[in-house]
Scaffold this active site. Structure first.
Site, PDB file in Angstrom:
ATOM      1  N   CYS A 159      -0.397   4.145   2.286  1.00  6.58           N
ATOM      2  CA  CYS A 159      -0.235   3.942   3.733  1.00  6.58           C
ATOM      3  C   CYS A 159       1.219   4.084   4.165  1.00  6.58           C
ATOM      4  O   CYS A 159       1.550   4.807   5.103  1.00  6.58           O
ATOM      5  CB  CYS A 159      -0.734   2.552   4.123  1.00  6.58           C
ATOM      6  SG  CYS A 159      -2.450   2.227   3.726  1.00  6.58           S
ATOM      7  N   ASP A 160       2.094   3.366   3.482  1.00  2.00           N
ATOM      8  CA  ASP A 160       3.465   3.205   3.963  1.00  2.00           C
ATOM      9  C   ASP A 160       4.468   4.138   3.304  1.00  2.00           C
ATOM     10  O   ASP A 160       5.606   4.255   3.761  1.00  2.00           O
ATOM     11  CB  ASP A 160       3.909   1.747   3.760  1.00  2.00           C
ATOM     12  CG  ASP A 160       3.021   0.776   4.524  1.00  2.00           C
ATOM     13  OD1 ASP A 160       2.473   1.187   5.558  1.00  2.00           O
ATOM     14  OD2 ASP A 160       2.872  -0.376   4.085  1.00  2.00           O
ATOM     15  N   CYS A 201       0.842  -1.202   0.000  1.00  2.00           N
ATOM     16  CA  CYS A 201       0.000   0.000   0.000  1.00  2.00           C
ATOM     17  C   CYS A 201       0.872   1.245   0.000  1.00  2.00           C
ATOM     18  O   CYS A 201       1.337   1.678   1.059  1.00  2.00           O
ATOM     19  CB  CYS A 201      -0.931   0.004   1.209  1.00  2.00           C
ATOM     20  SG  CYS A 201      -1.995   1.467   1.273  1.00  2.00           S
TER      21      CYS A 201
END
Length: 518
Positions: free
Chosen positions: A347-348, A344
């Site tokens: 997200c990361d 992701c």
């Protein structure tokens, strides 16, 4: 800090507060502390039930606690919770201020009954769409149980902690100083993990349920649509899902859902869930299906057994278990999952600020990920197996304008390498000459498509393609009478949310038609 429109919206929310509370800030002389103070002063000015103190002594600065008079609730934000976390902040203000949360009475009683001292810490990023679920759930535990504390930490702002604790994926949760879990978790999932008897109680209760007319296995767009259409027919409908929302919950921007010009996965999932709740549907979460027994072997009713040990029976089934990110299946991938190998980018990505990362895959997902990451990280290397990228031309054109992106074609990833604790690169074979090459990296984002969640059906009577997709007819029925399937788990082409919803509706109508004819 807040613009006039956001202030007006927040002021309207804060009118729901019924009891006073205090915001206690821990600040230093830095720019981020000044930004946080500006935000907290804006909030303080919106309600006479809020007081603001800058006498906090939290070791993390900037940070702030939200406390009731004379009582520490245990809710702390380390950083400036804007972006996706602004909703978490608003909910924390409301709930500490006495406004009831939108959770069941059973869940609240379960929270209050937890009898262990628990100190949670969650590392999040402001661009992570999965993090708010975790932050809000753990805040709820802290607000309603005095033995529980929770600190939500912006990983991008506290990089030293991220490095020392080897946080390479968000949300990352620590309990009493030790790793607890990573990735999106719902309140139900967290409670199931800390309340060890809950899963056994739920499994027993599920197994005692009467047979359904239609049972939907899976809670993504196809499953939600199937549930609504089935319930509207007035029949006994159940949904058993590993997590409601499925893959959509991990999707950032959605711009092709007809009638909604732009939304985000978690918002769409929340809307789907609320819509299903409008009907008489028995929704059972945290249930991973493991075996299927057809009606001809089970006294005229289809049976599904779940990982929890629960069993459910139904006259008809709609299988909508969806798909998941495809993995590279090379040495080192599992060893370094969440230690540099990620799936992701939204997200990361912020955890790799200024670093060198690779994106595996030259389709739309891969190129979009590379474009997004290029604005955060130091350098992006996109690796594509074929001799040309498969992404839309407009995306390829944009990618090639970015100065900090390299593109390697005809490259087959052969191994993820690391130092034992985190990724340090990957090896690939140059398919033009079979030469093995190595790229030094800090992170790898895998974007190579989806694989259907049908392993649990292998060996059953349900016919599938070699790729594991369930074969369905024009009505959505599988090779087993009375068993239907819909969404990304089937052979229906073009894996899109709008298509999955239509297929879910069609499958449930097919199931109803089967019921009235048999």
């Amino acid at each position: 800090m807040l613009d006039a429109k956001l202030k007006n919206q927040l002021k309207a929310y804060l009118e729901k507060v019924t009891q006073p509370f205090e915001i206690v800030a821990s600040l230093d002389d830095g720019e981020k502390s000044r930004e946080l103070l500006g935000l907290l002063e804006d909030i303080n000015g919106l309600s006479d039930k809020i007081s603001l103190s800058t006498d906090g002594e939290n070791e993390r600065t900037p940070s702030f606690a939200i406390n009731r008079p004379g009582e520490e609730t245990g809710v702390v934000f380390a950083g400036i919770p804007m972006g996706h976390e602004f909703t978490s902040l608003v909910l924390a203000l409301l709930q500490v201020g006495g406004h009831p949360p939108k959770v069941s009475d059973e869940a609240l009683e379960q929270i209050k009954a937890l009898d262990s001292e628990m100190q949670f810490e969650t590392y999040y990023s402001l661009s992570c769409q999965n993090c708010p679920d975790v932050v809000q759930a753990l805040n709820l535990l802290a607000i309603f149980n005095p033995k529980i504390r929770h600190t939500a930490i912006d990983g991008a702002l506290f990089q030293d902690e991220v490095e020392s604790r080897e946080v390479m994926s968000v949300p990352s949760i620590f309990l009493n100083g030790k790793p607890f879990d990573q990735g999106r978790m719902t309140l139900e999932q967290i409670l199931a993990k800390v309340d060890t008897g809950a899963a056994e109680r739920d499994a027993k209760a599920m197994s005692e349920k009467a047979a359904f007319d239609t049972l939907i296995v899976g809670g993504g767009p196809a499953g939600a649509a199937a549930a609504i259409y089935s319930s509207r027919k007035g029949i006994n409908t159940g949904v058993a899902a590993e997590r409601f929302g499925g893959q959509v919950a991990d999707t950032m921007g959605i711009e092709n859902f007809i009638s909604v010009s732009k939304t985000e996965g978690p918002k769409l999932v929340s809307a789907m869930e609320e819509h299903v709740k409008d009907y008489d549907v028995d929704v059972m979460n945290l249930q991973r299906a493991v075996t299927f027994t057809p009606a001809e072997q089970e006294g005229g009713l289809h049976q599904i057994t779940f990982e929890s040990g629960a069993t459910l029976k139904s006259k008809t089934l709609v299988l909508a278990t969806g798909a998941r990110w495809r993995e590279m299946n090379v040495p080192g991938e599992q060893e370094y999952r969440n230690k540099g190998v990620a799936y992701c980018p939204h997200c990361d990505g912020p955890l790799f600020k200024g670093k060198h990362v690779a994106v595996i895959g030259g389709g739309n997902s891969g190129v979009e990920a590379a474009i997004d990451l290029a604005g955060i990280v130091g350098h992006v290397t996109l690796i594509e197996f074929m001799g040309e990228m498969r992404a839309d031309a407009v995306l390829q054109k944009k990618l090639k304008t970015l100065s900090n992106v390299d593109i390697i074609l005809d490259a087959q990833t052969t191994e993820v390498t690391g130092d034992g604790s985190r990724v340090n690169g990957l090896s690939y074979k140059d398919r033009t000459n079979d030469e093995i090459k190595h790229v030094e990296l800090d992170g790898i984002f895998v974007q190579i498509g989806l694989v259907p969640n049908t392993e649990w059906l292998k060996g059953s009577l349900i016919e599938m393609t070699p790729r594991g997709e369930i074969i369905v007819d024009a009505h959505g029925m599988t090779s087993v009478p009375g068993v239907f399937a819909a969404g990304d788990v089937t052979t229906v082409p073009y894996k899109q949310i709008v298509i999955a919803m239509g297929e879910g509706a069609k499958a449930s109508l097919g199931a109803f038609d089967y019921l009235i004819r048999h």
